[in-house]
Design an enzyme around this catalytic site. Structure first.
Site, PDB file in Angstrom:
ATOM      1  CB  CYS A  66      -1.310  38.535  17.675  1.00  0.00           C
ATOM      2  SG  CYS A  66      -1.693  39.181  16.055  1.00  0.00           S
ATOM      3  NE  ARG A  81       1.085  40.160  23.109  1.00  0.00           N
ATOM      4  CZ  ARG A  81       2.364  40.575  23.175  1.00  0.00           C
ATOM      5  NH1 ARG A  81       2.818  41.112  24.287  1.00  0.00           N
ATOM      6  NH2 ARG A  81       3.181  40.445  22.151  1.00  0.00           N
ATOM      7  CD1 TRP A  95      -4.902  45.598  16.547  1.00  0.00           C
ATOM      8  CD2 TRP A  95      -3.019  45.458  15.358  1.00  0.00           C
ATOM      9  NE1 TRP A  95      -4.695  46.814  15.967  1.00  0.00           N
ATOM     10  CE2 TRP A  95      -3.556  46.768  15.220  1.00  0.00           C
ATOM     11  CE3 TRP A  95      -1.847  45.149  14.691  1.00  0.00           C
ATOM     12  CZ2 TRP A  95      -2.947  47.750  14.454  1.00  0.00           C
ATOM     13  CZ3 TRP A  95      -1.234  46.144  13.922  1.00  0.00           C
ATOM     14  CH2 TRP A  95      -1.788  47.408  13.816  1.00  0.00           C
ATOM     15  CG  ASN A 129       2.819  38.634  17.928  1.00  0.00           C
ATOM     16  OD1 ASN A 129       2.294  39.382  17.101  1.00  0.00           O
ATOM     17  ND2 ASN A 129       3.519  39.086  18.939  1.00  0.00           N
ATOM     18  N   GLY A 130       3.329  38.041  14.475  1.00  0.00           N
ATOM     19  CA  GLY A 130       4.383  38.544  13.594  1.00  0.00           C
ATOM     20  C   GLY A 130       3.876  38.639  12.172  1.00  0.00           C
ATOM     21  CD  GLU A 181       0.669  61.166  26.400  1.00  0.00           C
ATOM     22  OE1 GLU A 181       1.200  61.070  25.266  1.00  0.00           O
ATOM     23  OE2 GLU A 181       0.100  60.226  26.969  1.00  0.00           O
ATOM     24  CE  LYS A 195      -2.710  57.929  26.929  1.00  0.00           C
ATOM     25  NZ  LYS A 195      -1.456  58.154  26.291  1.00  0.00           N
ATOM     26  CD  GLU A 224      -4.052  56.140  23.250  1.00  0.00           C
ATOM     27  OE1 GLU A 224      -3.708  55.148  22.605  1.00  0.00           O
ATOM     28  OE2 GLU A 224      -3.309  56.678  24.081  1.00  0.00           O
ATOM     29  CG  HIS A 233       0.863  81.786  12.210  1.00  0.00           C
ATOM     30  ND1 HIS A 233       1.126  83.023  11.701  1.00  0.00           N
ATOM     31  CD2 HIS A 233       1.434  81.754  13.436  1.00  0.00           C
ATOM     32  CE1 HIS A 233       1.849  83.730  12.565  1.00  0.00           C
ATOM     33  NE2 HIS A 233       2.059  82.980  13.624  1.00  0.00           N
ATOM     34  CE  LYS A 282       0.366  49.196  27.227  1.00  0.00           C
ATOM     35  NZ  LYS A 282      -0.032  50.568  27.567  1.00  0.00           N
TER      36      LYS A 282
HETATM   37  C1  AGP Z   1      -0.110  55.433  23.913  1.00  0.00           C
HETATM   38  O1  AGP Z   1      -1.214  55.666  24.745  1.00  0.00           O
HETATM   39  C2  AGP Z   1      -0.407  54.508  22.759  1.00  0.00           C
HETATM   40  N1  AGP Z   1      -0.917  53.272  23.212  1.00  0.00           N
HETATM   41  C3  AGP Z   1       0.734  54.390  21.773  1.00  0.00           C
HETATM   42  O2  AGP Z   1       0.967  55.679  21.243  1.00  0.00           O
HETATM   43  C4  AGP Z   1       2.077  53.870  22.338  1.00  0.00           C
HETATM   44  O3  AGP Z   1       2.641  54.835  23.187  1.00  0.00           O
HETATM   45  C5  AGP Z   1       3.034  53.639  21.165  1.00  0.00           C
HETATM   46  O4  AGP Z   1       2.479  52.650  20.332  1.00  0.00           O
HETATM   47  C6  AGP Z   1       4.442  53.216  21.607  1.00  0.00           C
HETATM   48  O5  AGP Z   1       4.375  51.993  22.298  1.00  0.00           O
HETATM   49  P1  AGP Z   1       5.690  51.530  23.122  1.00  0.00           P
HETATM   50  O6  AGP Z   1       5.914  52.571  24.183  1.00  0.00           O
HETATM   51  O7  AGP Z   1       5.352  50.183  23.659  1.00  0.00           O
HETATM   52  O8  AGP Z   1       6.842  51.490  22.144  1.00  0.00           O
END
Ligand code: AGP
Length: 607
Positions: A2, A27, A74, A100-101, A480, A484, A487, A503, A602
């Protein structure tokens, strides 16, 4: 995770805090709220959804105040809703808290307080906090917070105000990021730099256990026992521009286009005329010589960067590297000891799984190195050594420039380890750095090919599933690309090692199924291409990302994306760019919130 923000001073707190909150929306954004003391009363306003919903629901222009706190959520405990949104207020209506937490012992505390007559409205863990503070309140908010902190268990970044003490803002940091910003007129608390940078660059990155007592014109910081402590004021070189879109439609597009400059900076800071400089906080040659095992651990995109780093270290230093995602690493027996080096990669430096894995590695005596993009983040305090990405603020939830600058950092770590192990010499290093220096211009070339990526996006946007394939380093790039795309577009994607498809997974291929193949590693491109033929034979629409000049790839693809040639080990820097743009344009074509995709945040600061 958050976002929390607060202000106290002689300016209009409501306006400052709402604007600051918008900078934190990346966030977490499933609900938002604000508390202020206006007209002598504590008022709280909350709304489900994004901050704009909160602003549209109420007229804040009349809510003039000198102290306010706000929160964008969040959800962890309790669904996204108005009642579960922060701030949460004590049942006597006097104390308001943003958090936040996580409160791990909220159920036992809630039962005890209910026996004392406290009432609760929400399903959240956070609502326990203002009531525990209220239960300990005897006329001094700071003392009540210190007492409450001793009974609460979990992770906390807190902002607290009370109608009984109208000119006071109390804040607490314990295992969740929180900074204190020193403005010309007043003070702010915030989860990160982006929400305060337009007002000041004078920041105090609070430490775990710090409790801050803030008035309009002064502040004092105490440790968890109530002893006053001093904390350093850092002047950061961020600018508000670096945290704004600067004319791009979305942060994601801006950050994709910032990669050439970010990579150029990340390279230039690490060598002087092709000689590795020692301005980075990493282990000495002697310390590296003693290392017998190397590990890399991270989450999501950062983990993919770590896996490329694994290949780089193995190919240059001729030493095996074990990579494992952090949420597995922390529970597995990884056979760590004091001769182990564990490299943790994290853009935010706040990811709970990565931080937990780091703590476990340290407990077992391993040396720890963190690669992060955020100054003052928790990981910078927990790791033995820290090196930065130098990417500048990355706002879009989908990570791009942090990924490619993490690769740069890892390539230099690989060269340092290889040199310390006597596996490479200065000429080898010069050769690699010269190839790296060409990357920014090569990325610019790829960025110019955007029409091709827009067309591919239009071709694939209505698919139910989209697959990525590749071998060795290309498989990591495929993973990767799959992340991308999923998400940002919400389309089911999956990455397979090219050789593994036959397989079982090839059963998923139907006529028209899009498969994006990454085929850049010179020694195995032909193998990958023969796998393409197996896909085409079953009607797949094969889009190949390959090096310019691999004409034979064209015959085994329905679409071709050609990227400039570089060293095999460096190709992930280039092959990922088309994947980023395909994800961006697909998400855009589907009308998704490109920068704030559903269900995501994020950085995930909960386990
Ligand atoms: C990547 O596009 C995502 N937002 C997510 O996988 C992110 O890389 C992951 O949560 C790790 O975050 P960080 O690099 O801040 O630790």
């Amino acid at each position: 995770m958050c976002g929390i923000v607060g202000y106290i001073g002689n300016k209009n707190a409501t306006e400052i805090v709402l604007n600051g909150l918008k900078k934190l929306e990346y966030r977490g954004y499933d609900s938002a709220g604000i508390s202020m003391i206006t007209g002598g009363k504590l008022e709280t306003y909350k709304k489900k959804g994004k901050i704009v919903n909160l602003e549209n629901a109420y007229d804040f222009s009349s809510k003039i105040s000198n102290v306010a706190i706000a929160h964008t959520r969040w959800a962890t405990h309790g669904e996204p809703s108005e009642v579960n949104a922060h701030p949460h207020v004590s049942s006597d209506g006097k104390i308001s808290v943003v958090h936040n937490g996580i409160v791990e012992n909220y159920l036992e505390l809630r039962n005890k307080l209910q026996e004392k007559g406290f009432t609760f409205k929400s399903q959240t863990d956070t609502e326990i906090i203002p009531n525990v503070i209220s239960d300990n309140y005897d006329g001094d908010l700071l003392k009540a917070v210190i007492k409450a902190h001793k009974v609460l268990r979990g992770s906390f970044a807190l902002g607290i105000i009370s109608s009984d003490e109208k000119d006071r803002l109390v804040a607490l940091r314990d295992s969740s990021p929180l900074l204190l910003a020193i403005l010309e007129d007043g003070y702010m608390i915030a989860s990160d730099i982006t929400s305060v940078i337009e007002h000041t660059n004078k920041l105090i990155f609070l430490k775990d256990g710090d409790i801050v007592d803030i008035k309009k014109d002064s502040y004092k910081i105490y440790d968890s026992d109530g002893n006053e402590v001093d904390r350093e004021v850092t002047e950061v070189d961020y600018t508000d521009e670096s945290a704004s879109k600067e004319g791009y439609d979305h942060f994601l597009l801006k950050e994709i286009h910032e990669q050439p400059k970010a990579i150029e900076k990340a390279i230039s800071l690490r060598h002087n005329d092709y000689v590795l400089n020692d301005n980075e906080d990493i282990f000495t040659k002697e310390e590296l010589k003693d290392i017998e095992k190397i590990y890399i651990s991270a989450c999501g995109t950062a983990f993919h960067a770590g896996e490329v780093g694994k290949y780089a270290i193995e190919s240059l230093a001729k030493i095996p590297v074990i990579s494992e995602i952090a949420s597995e690493f922390r529970y597995k027996n990884m056979f760590l000891d004091e001769k182990s080096l564990v490299i943790f990669v994290s853009q935010s430096g706040e990811t709970a799984d990565t931080l937990a894995a780091l703590k476990e590695a340290k407990r077992l005596g391993a040396k720890t190195l963190a690669i992060t993009n955020v100054l003052g983040s928790t990981i910078t305090r927990d790791a033995d050594k820290v090196i930065y990405c130098y990417a500048g603020p990355e706002i879009s939830v989908a990570s791009t420039k942090a990924y490619t600058t993490q690769l740069i950092a890892l390539y230099f770590v690989a060269m340092r380890i290889a040199k310390a192990k006597g596996q490479i010499d200065d000429a080898d290093i010069k050769n690699i750095i010269e190839a790296l220096e060409k990357i920014p211009a090569q990325i610019d070339e790829i960025l110019k090919d955007k029409e091709n990526f827009k067309e591919i996006a239009m071709e694939i946007k209505d698919s139910n599933s989209i697959f990525y394939t590749g071998r060795l380093l290309d498989f990591i790039t495929a993973k990767e690309g799959a992340l991308k795309l999923k998400e940002t577009s919400y389309i089911h994607t999956e990455a397979f090692p090219s050789g593994e498809l036959k397989h079982g997974s090839i059963a998923l291929i139907e006529p028209g199924t899009p498969v994006i193949t990454v085929a850049t590693q010179s020694k195995i491109t032909e193998k990958t291409i023969s796998n393409n033929q197996e896909l085409i034979a079953r009607g797949a629409k094969v889009i190949s990302i390959t090096n310019r000049g691999n004409d034979f790839v064209k015959d085994a693809s329905t679409n071709l994306v050609e990227i400039p040639k570089t060293l095999d080990i460096l190709t992930p820097l280039l092959a990922v760019i088309p994947e980023q743009l395909i994800a961006y344009y697909t998400s855009l074509s589907l009308g998704n919130d490109v920068d704030k995709p559903r269900n995501l945040a994020k950085s995930v600061t909960v386990e």
